[in-house]
Design a protein around this motif. Structure first.
Motif, short mmCIF file in Angstrom:
data_model
loop_
_atom_site.label_atom_id
_atom_site.label_comp_id
_atom_site.label_asym_id
_atom_site.label_seq_id
_atom_site.Cartn_x
_atom_site.Cartn_y
_atom_site.Cartn_z
N GLU A 1 0.82 -1.21 0.00
CA GLU A 1 0.00 0.00 0.00
C GLU A 1 0.86 1.26 0.00
N VAL A 2 1.88 1.30 0.86
CA VAL A 2 2.72 2.50 0.95
C VAL A 2 3.52 2.69 -0.33
N SER A 3 4.09 1.61 -0.88
CA SER A 3 4.89 1.75 -2.09
C SER A 3 4.03 2.19 -3.27
N ARG A 4 2.84 1.61 -3.41
CA ARG A 4 1.97 2.03 -4.50
C ARG A 4 1.57 3.49 -4.36
N TYR A 5 1.21 3.88 -3.16
CA TYR A 5 0.78 5.26 -2.96
C TYR A 5 1.92 6.23 -3.23
N LEU A 6 3.09 5.99 -2.63
CA LEU A 6 4.19 6.94 -2.77
C LEU A 6 4.71 6.99 -4.20
N LEU A 7 4.81 5.84 -4.87
CA LEU A 7 5.27 5.85 -6.26
C LEU A 7 4.28 6.57 -7.16
N THR A 8 2.99 6.31 -6.97
CA THR A 8 1.98 6.97 -7.80
C THR A 8 1.94 8.47 -7.55
N ILE A 9 1.94 8.86 -6.26
CA ILE A 9 1.89 10.28 -5.94
C ILE A 9 3.16 10.99 -6.38
N SER A 10 4.32 10.32 -6.27
CA SER A 10 5.57 10.94 -6.72
C SER A 10 5.53 11.20 -8.23
N ALA A 11 5.07 10.22 -9.00
CA ALA A 11 4.97 10.43 -10.44
C ALA A 11 4.00 11.56 -10.77
N ILE A 12 2.87 11.61 -10.08
CA ILE A 12 1.90 12.68 -10.33
C ILE A 12 2.50 14.04 -9.97
N ASN A 13 3.17 14.12 -8.83
CA ASN A 13 3.71 15.41 -8.40
C ASN A 13 4.85 15.89 -9.29
N ILE A 14 5.68 14.95 -9.78
CA ILE A 14 6.74 15.35 -10.70
C ILE A 14 6.15 15.92 -11.99
N GLY A 15 5.14 15.24 -12.53
CA GLY A 15 4.47 15.77 -13.71
C GLY A 15 3.80 17.11 -13.46
N LEU A 16 3.17 17.25 -12.28
CA LEU A 16 2.53 18.52 -11.94
C LEU A 16 3.56 19.64 -11.83
N GLY A 17 4.71 19.35 -11.21
CA GLY A 17 5.75 20.38 -11.10
C GLY A 17 6.28 20.80 -12.45
N ILE A 18 6.45 19.84 -13.36
CA ILE A 18 6.94 20.19 -14.70
C ILE A 18 5.93 21.06 -15.43
N ILE A 19 4.65 20.70 -15.33
CA ILE A 19 3.62 21.49 -16.02
C ILE A 19 3.51 22.88 -15.44
N ILE A 20 3.48 23.01 -14.11
CA ILE A 20 3.36 24.33 -13.48
C ILE A 20 4.60 25.18 -13.78
N GLY A 21 5.79 24.59 -13.68
CA GLY A 21 6.99 25.36 -14.00
C GLY A 21 7.01 25.83 -15.44
N SER A 22 6.57 24.98 -16.37
CA SER A 22 6.56 25.38 -17.79
C SER A 22 5.56 26.50 -18.04
N LEU A 23 4.37 26.39 -17.47
CA LEU A 23 3.36 27.43 -17.68
C LEU A 23 3.77 28.75 -17.03
N LEU A 24 4.39 28.69 -15.85
CA LEU A 24 4.86 29.92 -15.21
C LEU A 24 5.98 30.56 -16.00
N ALA A 25 6.82 29.75 -16.65
CA ALA A 25 7.87 30.32 -17.51
C ALA A 25 7.26 31.00 -18.73
N ILE A 26 6.16 30.47 -19.25
CA ILE A 26 5.52 31.07 -20.42
C ILE A 26 4.95 32.43 -20.08
N VAL A 27 4.35 32.59 -18.89
CA VAL A 27 3.74 33.87 -18.51
C VAL A 27 4.76 34.85 -17.95
N GLY A 28 6.04 34.49 -17.85
CA GLY A 28 7.07 35.41 -17.42
C GLY A 28 7.35 35.43 -15.94
N MET A 29 7.00 34.38 -15.21
CA MET A 29 7.28 34.30 -13.79
C MET A 29 8.77 34.02 -13.58
N PRO A 30 9.45 34.77 -12.70
CA PRO A 30 10.88 34.51 -12.47
C PRO A 30 11.09 33.19 -11.73
#
Length: 393
Positions: free
Chosen positions: A238-267
């Motif tokens: 249970e812990v490994s499935r949860y942490l691996l799944t959430i880690s993959a989701i959060n890494i993808g979310l960070g990449i998307i948010i960082g890319s969109l903030l770079a597009i709008v000119g956020m430092p």
């Protein structure tokens, strides 16, 4: 010849003599039941007091010895995540020690690279903190009018009370330590904790199932050993499935948010992408904190107030889509814990261990829920942690 009067009185006397012992026996049984009820209540109260005392002492130990306990808990949580990887590669005749060493070296390299990469932008934001505060005050001048009047009144009161009537007085000003000095003072303890965590993780992964075997052998009966092994495997799954799944989701979310903030000119969009990925490990509250931080930085970094509203709106949209659609679809019923228990766990472990406690609150809840599922005496805890099924779900 028998007297009929005496013969008729004999059964009555015998019935009366027979009824008396029956009433005495019932009274004795009632008294025994009352005494046994009191004895059960006393034993129950004694058990509750002993358990309560143990829990209080355990939490006190967690708080006092957090520099030792935190690395150990983090090492075991990471071991739960990577143990399936080590076990899978062992089937292909790859030594467990080699796999464990590769995992630990990868984590060490990632930690060093993250610290090195984030040191420059973080130090820059710390150095620019006074300027950021002044710009934030200017942007919030319309909302902060009453507060400025209150500060002016406070300054006038301080001038009136600081008049020394011509006498020479010395004023002692205690300078509080800065954030950089506090980080420098706590750096050796942090480095020692990370080193302890990595070394312990290396030995746990290299030993394979030895930890499980030692724990199971300590149990008294064969049935307890089977149950203990089943609980250990369920916790790992249970812990490994949860942490691996959430880690993959959060890494993808960070990449998307960082890319969109770079597009709008956020430092420093890379920094905010990493912050978004880390904060999203905290359910419910992490997104709120991230939106607030990005909103404040946008107010002092973007040219206009309208443009400053765009970065927090992007952050809100991404986290809302992730929380409402992506995470429920991928995690599903694996995390069957009600939101009230999650918030209370985050608040409690955050109070005990700070930010690291906030991050490990949900994995610890998963461990508790698995224990409550398998142990019959923990039905109340299972009901408290379980989801609300009144709506038919």
């Amino acid at each position: 010849m028998t007297d009929p009067i005496k013969a008729s009185d004999t059964p009555a006397i015998e019935n009366g003599a027979a009824d008396a012992p029956t009433e005495i026996d019932e009274a004795e049984e009632a008294e025994q039941r009352m005494l046994s009820a009191r004895a059960r209540a006393y034993r129950r109260a004694r058990t509750v007091s002993v358990i309560g005392t143990f829990v209080i002492l355990a939490f006190g130990c967690f708080y006092v010895a957090q520099s030792l306990i935190l690395p150990v808990i983090l090492a075991f949580l990471l071991a739960l995540v990577f143990s399936p990887v080590v076990r899978t590669l062992a089937r292909y005749r790859i030594p467990q020690s080699l796999t464990a060493l590769a995992i630990v070296l990868t984590l060490t390299t990632s930690v060093i690279a993250g610290i090195y990469g984030l040191s420059e932008p973080v130090s820059k934001w710390i150095d620019d903190a006074p300027r950021i505060e002044r710009q934030l005050r200017l942007r919030l001048a319309d909302l902060g009018g009453p507060l400025e009047k209150l500060r002016d009144v406070q300054k006038q009161v301080e001038k009136a009370t600081n008049q020394n009537d011509g006498t020479d007085t010395q004023k002692v000003v205690v300078q509080e330590p800065t954030m950089i000095s506090q980080a420098a003072q706590g750096a050796p303890e942090i480095v020692a904790g990370i080193a302890l965590m990595l070394v312990l993780l290396l030995f746990i992964l290299s030993s394979g199932d030895m930890v499980y075997e030692k724990m199971v052998r300590a149990l008294p009966t064969f049935g307890d050993r089977r149950k203990g092994l089943r609980i250990a495997h369920d916790i790992e799954r249970e812990v490994s499935r949860y942490l691996l799944t959430i880690s993959a989701i959060n890494i993808g979310l960070g990449i998307i948010i960082g890319s969109l903030l770079a597009i709008v000119g956020m430092p420093n969009p890379v920094l905010w992408g990493i912050v978004a990925a880390i904060l999203n490990f905290v359910p419910l509250l992490g997104a709120v904190v991230g939106i607030g931080i990005v909103g404040m930085v946008a107010l002092v970094s973007m040219p206009t107030t309208t443009a400053a509203l765009l970065p927090p709106a992007i952050y809100l949209a991404c986290t809302a889509l992730e929380g409402q659609f992506l995470t429920p679809a991928l995690v599903g019923n694996r995390l069957r814990i009600n939101s009230v228990a999650i918030i209370l766990a985050i608040a409690f472990w955050g109070w005990i261990w700070g930010f690291i406690g906030v991050l490990v609150a949900v994995p610890l809840l998963i461990v508790m829920s698995v224990f409550a599922k398998h142990v019959a005496g923990l039905g109340g805890l299972r009901e408290m942690l379980g989801p609300n099924n009144n709506n038919g779900n």
